[in-house]
Design a protein around this motif. Structure first.
Motif, PDB file in Angstrom:
ATOM      1  N   SER A  44       0.228  -0.986  -0.230  1.00 42.41           N
ATOM      2  CA  SER A  44       0.410   0.008   0.148  1.00 42.41           C
ATOM      3  C   SER A  44       1.237   1.602  -0.096  1.00 42.41           C
ATOM      4  CB  SER A  44      -1.335  -0.022   1.212  1.00 42.41           C
ATOM      5  OG  SER A  44      -2.392  -0.806   0.706  1.00 42.41           O
ATOM      6  N   ILE A  48       0.503   4.520  -2.822  1.00 38.61           N
ATOM      7  CA  ILE A  48       0.570   5.147  -2.451  1.00 38.61           C
ATOM      8  C   ILE A  48       1.630   6.485  -3.210  1.00 38.61           C
ATOM      9  CG2 ILE A  48       0.426   7.156  -0.406  1.00 38.61           C
ATOM     10  CD1 ILE A  48      -1.065   5.182   1.207  1.00 38.61           C
ATOM     11  N   THR A 241      -2.519  10.932  -4.959  1.00 37.16           N
ATOM     12  CA  THR A 241      -1.716  10.314  -4.309  1.00 37.16           C
ATOM     13  C   THR A 241      -2.374   9.437  -3.132  1.00 37.16           C
ATOM     14  OG1 THR A 241      -0.249  12.487  -5.086  1.00 37.16           O
ATOM     15  CG2 THR A 241       0.744  11.082  -3.902  1.00 37.16           C
ATOM     16  N   PHE A 242      -2.938  10.166  -2.759  1.00 40.38           N
ATOM     17  CA  PHE A 242      -3.335   9.021  -1.607  1.00 40.38           C
ATOM     18  C   PHE A 242      -4.558   8.544  -1.990  1.00 40.38           C
ATOM     19  CE2 PHE A 242      -2.159  12.722   1.339  1.00 40.38           C
ATOM     20  CZ  PHE A 242      -1.688  12.246   2.343  1.00 40.38           C
ATOM     21  N   SER A 243      -4.220   7.415  -2.996  1.00 40.87           N
ATOM     22  CA  SER A 243      -5.083   6.509  -3.448  1.00 40.87           C
ATOM     23  C   SER A 243      -4.665   5.172  -3.437  1.00 40.87           C
ATOM     24  CB  SER A 243      -5.778   6.868  -4.312  1.00 40.87           C
ATOM     25  OG  SER A 243      -5.454   7.057  -5.589  1.00 40.87           O
ATOM     26  N   TYR A 245      -4.283   2.385  -1.042  1.00 41.57           N
ATOM     27  CA  TYR A 245      -4.460   2.226   0.116  1.00 41.57           C
ATOM     28  C   TYR A 245      -5.356   0.614   0.346  1.00 41.57           C
ATOM     29  CZ  TYR A 245      -8.036   5.509   1.152  1.00 41.57           C
ATOM     30  OH  TYR A 245      -8.831   6.421   1.019  1.00 41.57           O
ATOM     31  N   ILE A 270      -1.232   5.222   4.826  1.00 45.27           N
ATOM     32  CA  ILE A 270      -1.414   6.606   4.587  1.00 45.27           C
ATOM     33  C   ILE A 270      -0.920   7.719   5.258  1.00 45.27           C
ATOM     34  CG2 ILE A 270      -3.337   8.050   5.091  1.00 45.27           C
ATOM     35  CD1 ILE A 270      -5.226   5.329   4.688  1.00 45.27           C
ATOM     36  N   SER A 273       2.769   7.855   4.288  1.00 44.99           N
ATOM     37  CA  SER A 273       2.908   9.038   2.748  1.00 44.99           C
ATOM     38  C   SER A 273       2.697   9.784   3.253  1.00 44.99           C
ATOM     39  CB  SER A 273       2.353   8.017   2.476  1.00 44.99           C
ATOM     40  OG  SER A 273       2.516   6.922   1.721  1.00 44.99           O
ATOM     41  N   TRP A 274       1.880  10.267   4.090  1.00 46.51           N
ATOM     42  CA  TRP A 274       1.165  11.304   5.069  1.00 46.51           C
ATOM     43  C   TRP A 274       2.056  12.097   5.357  1.00 46.51           C
ATOM     44  CZ3 TRP A 274      -2.676  13.047   9.879  1.00 46.51           C
ATOM     45  CH2 TRP A 274      -3.284  14.651   9.098  1.00 46.51           C
ATOM     46  N   CYS A 328       6.292   1.579  -7.751  1.00 50.11           N
ATOM     47  CA  CYS A 328       4.238   2.272  -7.782  1.00 50.11           C
ATOM     48  C   CYS A 328       3.117   1.153  -8.712  1.00 50.11           C
ATOM     49  CB  CYS A 328       4.087   3.329  -7.628  1.00 50.11           C
ATOM     50  SG  CYS A 328       2.907   3.876  -8.041  1.00 50.11           S
ATOM     51  N   GLU A 332       0.770  -2.094  -8.209  1.00 49.87           N
ATOM     52  CA  GLU A 332      -0.493  -1.650  -8.324  1.00 49.87           C
ATOM     53  C   GLU A 332      -0.991  -2.464  -9.348  1.00 49.87           C
ATOM     54  OE1 GLU A 332      -3.831  -0.199  -7.558  1.00 49.87           O
ATOM     55  OE2 GLU A 332      -2.654   1.309  -7.328  1.00 49.87           O
TER      56      GLU A 332
END
Length: 506
Positions: A44, A48, A241-243, A245, A270, A273-274, A328, A332
């Motif tokens: 995840s 992200i 970007t926040f997808s 997970y 999350i 990454s934040w 990445c 995915e």
């Protein structure tokens, strides 16, 4: 925590428990459970990929709100996405299957809820592959330009994109342990990459922007006059970007102690990454030397690096970014292929009998891998003809996958006490966090169907809303053809079901 060693004669207790839980949920285990908790978090975190999302849409952010929206938008969007992740992790703990979101919706709301959630999830995952790998192709073109004077065209960029898709397909044909290993390397590559890029951009430039410029400078190059509308559209950088997970949930049938590890993987990916993404965006924005020149560049982060350390240094930093983007995209493809496998296992896709087949050698869903990359190539094909197509692809990812996150959360809230939590749950915080998540998802889904630039023409139109409508129409049409065969099993165990599953492993 050390990763358990699998043995056919004496599997570890947590593996035995998860296999039994999977049978309780209705499925015979056919995928190899060889991924540990860190590997599940890593997939995840890799999907992200702040070095993919932040970098590829940085230029979009420079003209759609500018630094102020990028920085404060990242902070705010990250908080709301964390709420979505927490709520989704709770439902994942109760239903740790490869089907993930659609299986949760089916169990909590019924077949139609599961059906539409599955199609939205599939659209989002395929859009994510297209967006990630096309972004990697753009950066690869920029690298080749710096190194060899290669002038990228839409056609050459698309060829690079197809080569990247092929690479990711081939890597995902091997044992899941290779995917897990690559994702674990990816975590450290991302952390070290962000530290290196930000460190260089702190030390090397002749000057830096002031905090007031970084956190307060608003830019509107969209053609729209309403600053609130522009700021809202600018949130796409962070939300895109926040997808992805949900990858932790899709790999749960290949994860030890999945009822806990998959839930933790979502949440940890999350918040990690934040924090790292905020540092990366700040490092890039403080280092901008010429705002107009940077915004006009084909790849703005590359221009920032060139201005800071010259062509040779920028080439090295771009290579760090491109490798992260490749990690990445590979993660995915793994997540999307498991979704295709699971959806086909329940007879939801045309040709399900083919797409649910699993290799007896590696215990991976080989046909599902090829279908995932093939459809991603089709989604990105309009980039050959439209300069704005890449933004539409990223929006397809957001409006496809984000509603799919909220549906099982909403159904869990509606179910109330009828929902039986798994070992990882939010307790008394479940309802308030869940409702914040649902409202936020509703907001961004509407937001990203709106046009991103004015005037609205054939080139500037946001085709994501059309893509969403087409998928929903096709899903509705296919429902009437497949509703007789589509179903998630209520329980596994009959000899007939065992035989059907065994036949698919060829």
């Amino acid at each position: 925590m050390s990763r358990p060693t699998l043995s056919k004669s004496a599997p570890p207790p947590q593996v035995r428990d998860e296999e039994a839980r999977l049978r309780e949920l209705g499925y015979q285990p056919v995928l190899a459970r060889r991924m540990g908790g860190f590997g599940n978090f890593a997939i995840s975190f890799s999907v992200i990929s702040i070095l993919s999302g932040c970098m590829t849409l940085y230029g979009f952010g420079l003209g759609t709100g500018g630094p102020a929206v990028m920085m404060w938008g990242w902070a705010g969007v990250g908080l709301f996405v964390l709420c979505v992740g927490l709520a989704l992790a709770e439902v994942t703990s109760a239903y740790p299957t490869s089907g993930a979101l659609y299986y949760m919706a089916d169990r909590l709301g019924g077949r139609r809820w599961g059906w539409y959630t599955g199609w939205l999830n599939l659209l989002g995952l395929l859009g994510a592959i297209a967006g990630i790998d096309y972004g990697a192709a753009l950066f690869t073109g920029a690298l080749l330009d710096l190194q060899f004077g290669f002038q990228a065209t839409p056609g050459s960029t698309f060829v690079i994109f197809l080569c990247i898709l092929l690479l990711h397909a081939l890597l995902n044909l091997f044992d899941v342990r290779l995917v897990s290993l690559l994702n674990s390397i990816s975590v450290w590559w991302h952390v070290a990459g962000v530290a290196l890029i930000v460190g260089v951009l702190i030390i090397a430039p002749d000057s830096h922007r002031t905090p007031g410029e970084v956190f307060g400078h608003f830019v509107n190059d969209t053609g729209w006059s309403n600053p609130l509308y522009v700021a809202a559209i600018g949130l796409l950088l962070a939300q895109y970007t926040f997808s992805g997970y949900d990858a932790s949930a899709h790999l749960s049938e290949e994860t030890s102690n999945a009822s806990v590890s998959a839930a933790r993987g979502i949440v940890r990916a999350i918040w990690a990454s934040w924090i790292a993404g905020f540092v990366l965006l700040a490092g890039l924005t403080f280092a901008i030397q010429d705002y107009e020149k940077t915004a006009a560049a084909d790849v703005p982060p590359a221009q920032i690096m060139i201005d800071a350390v010259g062509t040779t240094g920028a080439t090295g930093l771009l290579l760090v970014v491109i490798v992260a983007q490749l990690f990445c995209g590979n993660a995915e493809v793994a997540a999307a292929s498991r979704m295709v496998f699971a959806f086909s296992r329940d007879n939801a896709l045309p040709g399900s009998a083919l797409w649910r087949k699993v290799s007896p050698r590696n215990q991976t869903p080989v046909p599902a891998v090829w279908l995932s990359v093939g459809l991603a190539a089709l989604i990105a094909a309009p980039s050959l003809y439209s300069a704005t197509a890449y933004g539409a692809v990223t929006a397809i990812n957001v409006i496809g996958i984000t509603p799919a996150y909220a549906i099982p959360i909403f159904l869990r809230l509606r179910a109330g006490d009828r929902f039986t939590p798994g070992p990882w749950n939010l307790g008394r915080w479940s309802k308030p966090i869940g409702w914040v998540a649902v409202v936020w998802v509703g907001f961004v889904t509407i937001l990203f169907c709106l046009p991103q630039s004015a005037p609205v023409t054939a080139d500037s139109m946001n085709y994501a809303a059309i893509a969403l409508a087409v998928v929903l129409i096709l899903a509705t049409a296919w429902w009437f053809a497949a509703r007789g065969s589509y179903s998630t099993p209520s329980a596994y165990g009959s000899e007939r079901e065992q035989a059907e599953i065994s036949e698919s492993i060829v």
